[in-house]
Design a protein around this motif. Structure first.
Motif, PDB file in Angstrom:
ATOM      1  N   ALA A  68       1.609  15.676  15.450  1.00  0.00           N
ATOM      2  CA  ALA A  68       1.715  15.607  13.993  1.00  0.00           C
ATOM      3  C   ALA A  68       0.446  16.091  13.308  1.00  0.00           C
ATOM      4  N   THR A  69      -0.710  15.903  13.931  1.00  0.00           N
ATOM      5  CA  THR A  69      -1.956  16.357  13.303  1.00  0.00           C
ATOM      6  C   THR A  69      -1.932  17.862  13.099  1.00  0.00           C
ATOM      7  N   GLU A  70      -1.490  18.603  14.106  1.00  0.00           N
ATOM      8  CA  GLU A  70      -1.373  20.046  13.938  1.00  0.00           C
ATOM      9  C   GLU A  70      -0.353  20.385  12.862  1.00  0.00           C
ATOM     10  N   ALA A  71       0.784  19.694  12.869  1.00  0.00           N
ATOM     11  CA  ALA A  71       1.822  19.959  11.877  1.00  0.00           C
ATOM     12  C   ALA A  71       1.310  19.737  10.464  1.00  0.00           C
ATOM     13  N   LEU A  72       0.591  18.647  10.250  1.00  0.00           N
ATOM     14  CA  LEU A  72       0.058  18.344   8.928  1.00  0.00           C
ATOM     15  C   LEU A  72      -1.017  19.346   8.512  1.00  0.00           C
ATOM     16  N   LEU A  94      -5.602  13.198   4.495  1.00  0.00           N
ATOM     17  CA  LEU A  94      -6.729  13.103   3.567  1.00  0.00           C
ATOM     18  C   LEU A  94      -7.882  14.015   3.964  1.00  0.00           C
ATOM     19  N   ASP A  95      -8.263  13.990   5.217  1.00  0.00           N
ATOM     20  CA  ASP A  95      -9.398  14.812   5.658  1.00  0.00           C
ATOM     21  C   ASP A  95      -9.065  16.304   5.590  1.00  0.00           C
ATOM     22  N   THR A  96      -7.840  16.655   5.938  1.00  0.00           N
ATOM     23  CA  THR A  96      -7.442  18.061   5.895  1.00  0.00           C
ATOM     24  C   THR A  96      -7.395  18.559   4.456  1.00  0.00           C
ATOM     25  N   ASP A 171      16.710  14.307   1.294  1.00  0.00           N
ATOM     26  CA  ASP A 171      17.009  15.733   1.349  1.00  0.00           C
ATOM     27  C   ASP A 171      16.021  16.569   0.537  1.00  0.00           C
ATOM     28  N   GLY A 172      15.342  15.989  -0.438  1.00  0.00           N
ATOM     29  CA  GLY A 172      14.488  16.756  -1.332  1.00  0.00           C
ATOM     30  C   GLY A 172      13.170  17.216  -0.759  1.00  0.00           C
ATOM     31  N   VAL A 173      12.870  16.872   0.480  1.00  0.00           N
ATOM     32  CA  VAL A 173      11.581  17.272   1.054  1.00  0.00           C
ATOM     33  C   VAL A 173      11.623  18.747   1.471  1.00  0.00           C
ATOM     34  N   ASP A 174      10.436  19.338   1.582  1.00  0.00           N
ATOM     35  CA  ASP A 174      10.324  20.742   1.969  1.00  0.00           C
ATOM     36  C   ASP A 174       9.672  20.935   3.328  1.00  0.00           C
ATOM     37  N   LEU A 175       8.841  19.978   3.718  1.00  0.00           N
ATOM     38  CA  LEU A 175       8.121  20.030   4.990  1.00  0.00           C
ATOM     39  C   LEU A 175       8.066  18.610   5.545  1.00  0.00           C
ATOM     40  N   VAL A 176       8.297  18.458   6.848  1.00  0.00           N
ATOM     41  CA  VAL A 176       8.282  17.134   7.474  1.00  0.00           C
ATOM     42  C   VAL A 176       7.501  17.210   8.776  1.00  0.00           C
ATOM     43  N   ALA A 177       6.510  16.326   8.936  1.00  0.00           N
ATOM     44  CA  ALA A 177       5.708  16.265  10.155  1.00  0.00           C
ATOM     45  C   ALA A 177       6.190  15.122  11.039  1.00  0.00           C
ATOM     46  N   LEU A 192       6.962  20.380  13.084  1.00  0.00           N
ATOM     47  CA  LEU A 192       6.978  20.549  11.640  1.00  0.00           C
ATOM     48  C   LEU A 192       8.335  21.109  11.264  1.00  0.00           C
ATOM     49  N   TRP A 193       9.065  20.378  10.439  1.00  0.00           N
ATOM     50  CA  TRP A 193      10.322  20.882   9.884  1.00  0.00           C
ATOM     51  C   TRP A 193      10.002  21.654   8.625  1.00  0.00           C
TER      52      TRP A 193
END
Length: 353
Positions: A68-72, A94-96, A171-177, A192-193
């Motif tokens: 997930a860290t890479e995905a985010l 936050l850090d990214t 359904d309204g999301v655009d990116l999912v980690a 990453l979706w």
């Protein structure tokens, strides 16, 4: 050892291990190779991709990552405008976001850990929020946040690491980690979706094996992730009932000397973050070393820092540092949970009757 640290990682499901073994023992072909063995490996990857996608909105694609860290990082670094997030996000968000150097707005939360969706400033390119918080289990109003994001033309990034398979993803999301090891899958793989129509610049350059993401995939890790995702779907109701029962037992057993941090209702109940006045958590861990539990996020353990999540709720330093997190789920038995709670309560009372 009684394991009560499900937010840090979940036990590997036997079915996930079984799905992985053929690809660890004999299926060593590169899934990006054109020969028969490679195509067989690729087929296993695609089956897993479909299994992971089954618990996600339609109209997008699953891209496997190292976690997930890479995905985010990929999602956040892939936008060119301002970023809005909340005060209780994981450090990977936050850090990214801070590292991008782009305008950053951090929304406060109330005493239960809930953010109040509000209008976004023009120029906002991305809104990022957790579905379920990793420290206190709060379930955020992702659909409402997505609505505000879309009104200013921004994308909605949902960190669903703790909620995937447990709480419905709007359904309204655009990116999912996502992360496999938080759903009884293996460590070292996430996803990453990406909603159809969205193109992110590559975070990693190379062979572009995943269409925007480079790197050779592990069929074994993919298969384990897919099997774990399938189990989250088939075991959803049984898992929910079991977790609710464990939560009720735990709150009753702890009693009035312990205060729940965060919401008790707008919350995933497999996460129990509690505090006791004057508790020395380091001593409690030493006295109860046969119980695996946490003083906060596993990613920040040992840093000595006060939890930014708990202070965002309005807790002072002493209250935050007298808090522990207990995480339980599918493989936690009632008997072992009650045994662990009795040990923790007894050890805490020795410190401060």
């Amino acid at each position: 050892m009684i394991y009560l640290d499900y937010q840090a990682t979940t036990p590997l499901a036997p079915e996930a291990l079984k799905a992985m073994l053929p690809w660890l023992e004999q299926g060593h072909a590169n899934p990006h190779s054109p020969h028969r063995a490679g195509r067989q490996a690729r087929a296993a990857v695609e089956v897993a991709r479909d299994q992971v996608a089954a618990l996600l909105p339609t109209g997008g694609r699953v891209v496997f990552t190292s976690g997930a860290t890479e995905a985010l990082n990929w999602a956040i670094k892939g936008v060119s405008g301002g970023i809005v997030t909340t005060a209780i996000e994981h450090a990977a968000v936050l850090d990214t976001a801070r590292a991008t150097g782009r305008p950053l707005t951090v929304l406060p939360v109330d005493g239960e850990g809930l953010v109040t969706p509000e209008s976004m400033a023009e120029g906002t390119a991305l809104v990022a929020a957790m579905l379920v918080n990793n420290e206190i289990g709060t379930i955020q109003p992702i659909a409402a946040l997505a609505g505000h994001a879309h009104r200013v033309g921004a994308w909605m990034l949902c960190d669903a690491v703790q909620g995937y398979g447990r709480i419905a993803i709007p359904d309204g999301v655009d990116l999912v980690a996502l992360s496999a090891h938080k759903i009884h899958g293996p460590k070292g793989i996430g996803a990453l979706w990406i909603r159809d129509g969205i193109t992110l610049p590559p975070l990693l350059h190379g062979g572009d094996q995943e269409g925007g993401r480079s790197g050779t995939l592990s069929p074994a890790l993919c298969a384990g992730f897919g099997a774990a995702a399938r189990l989250m779907a088939t075991h959803a109701e049984a898992d929910r009932v079991h977790v609710e029962r464990l939560w009720t037992l735990a709150v009753e057993r702890l009693g009035p000397d312990w205060t729940v941090n965060g919401s008790t209702t707008r919350r995933y109940h497999g996460n129990l973050n509690v505090r006791r006045e004057g508790l020395d958590v380091a001593r409690l861990m030493s006295d109860c070393r046969d119980i695996a539990f946490s003083a906060g996020s596993a990613c920040a353990s040992g840093s000595g820092r006060t939890s930014h999540v708990l202070t965002a709720l309005g807790l002072n330093g002493a209250q935050a540092k007298s808090s522990i997190r207990l995480g339980f789920g599918r493989y936690t038995t009632e008997a072992e949970l009650l045994q662990a709670l009795d040990q923790l309560v007894t050890a805490a009372k020795v410190q401060r009757p």
